[in-house]
Design an enzyme around this catalytic site. Structure first.
Site, PDB file in Angstrom:
ATOM      1  N   GLY A 140      22.258 -13.535   0.002  1.00  9.45           N
ATOM      2  CA  GLY A 140      21.565 -14.463   0.520  1.00  9.45           C
ATOM      3  C   GLY A 140      20.205 -14.202   0.996  1.00  9.45           C
ATOM      4  N   ASP A 160      20.228  -7.026  -9.773  1.00 12.48           N
ATOM      5  CA  ASP A 160      21.079  -6.487  -8.908  1.00 12.48           C
ATOM      6  C   ASP A 160      21.875  -5.443  -9.584  1.00 12.48           C
ATOM      7  OD1 ASP A 160      22.358  -7.995  -6.022  1.00 12.48           O
ATOM      8  OD2 ASP A 160      23.592  -6.435  -7.231  1.00 12.48           O
ATOM      9  N   HIS A 209      -1.593  -9.118  18.668  1.00 21.38           N
ATOM     10  CA  HIS A 209      -2.568  -8.235  18.192  1.00 21.38           C
ATOM     11  C   HIS A 209      -2.515  -6.945  18.371  1.00 21.38           C
ATOM     12  CE1 HIS A 209      -3.494  -7.236  22.363  1.00 21.38           C
ATOM     13  NE2 HIS A 209      -3.085  -8.438  22.779  1.00 21.38           N
TER      14      HIS A 209
END
Length: 198
Positions: free
Chosen positions: A11, A32, A124
């Site tokens: 997924g 895979d 930041h």
């Protein structure tokens, strides 16, 4: 025609493929190493002229495959969804995937092979180390440091200046108001260390 291998056909790999298409990749080939219909890494190893991205959710497995792919001479690319907002002063490491609606603000540093999942905010001067997974809707305030292989669960919030160690798991919905050590499972509001990770 722009081609891309995606290592991992689960997924998570499907989401990465959508981001790749939004970045102009037209021919996407899943690979895979499981017992399924997809070619394995060994099958494509000689075609290293095609770049590769990662569709693997596990930090440890992604890191292991990253090293194998890198050592085989492939170009490892990062993928950033077009809806994300990335500061021009931020640094993004190779092999990182940034999902839709992510914000990475000024002078943040993202390491290699990281996942910044949907709608997370990296403020930041945060430093996200290599092979970290930041889950959907996580918010890191300014100057937070997250160590290698750490996973921060969905919907968690981390106040400014916090240091989260390496190989640590922060549970879903946690509010992190103090530093978390290496190799810990931690969760709650306020987030506290629960057990060691061996």
């Amino acid at each position: 025609m722009k081609e891309l291998y995606i290592y991992g056909a689960s997924g998570h790999g499907l989401v990465v493929a959508d981001i790749a298409r939004d970045n102009g990749y037209e021919n996407i080939i899943f690979i895979d190493d499981g017992k399924n219909k997809y070619p394995t890494f060994e099958d494509i190893k000689k075609t290293n002229n095609i770049p590769i991205a990662f569709g693997i959710g596990s930090n440890a497995i992604r890191a292991k495959l990253f090293e194998k792919v890198h050592n085989s001479g492939f170009k490892i690319i990062s993928l950033i969804h077009p809806s994300s907002i990335i500061s021009s002063s931020a640094t993004i490491g190779k092999g990182t995937v940034i999902m839709p609606n992510v914000v990475v603000n000024a002078k943040a540093t993202i390491g290699e092979g990281a996942i910044l999942n949907t709608s997370c905010v990296i403020e930041h001067e945060c430093v996200i180390d290599d092979f970290v997974h930041i889950s959907p809707n996580v918010a890191l305030a300014g100057d937070v440091k997250v160590g290698k292989y750490t996973h921060i669960g969905i919907g968690s919030n981390v106040i400014q200046g916090i240091i989260i160690g390496n190989h640590t798991v922060i549970g879903a919905g946690s509010i992190v108001v103090k530093n978390i050590n290496n190799f810990k499972k931690a969760y709650g509001n306020p987030c506290r260390e629960i057990e060691d990770i061996k």
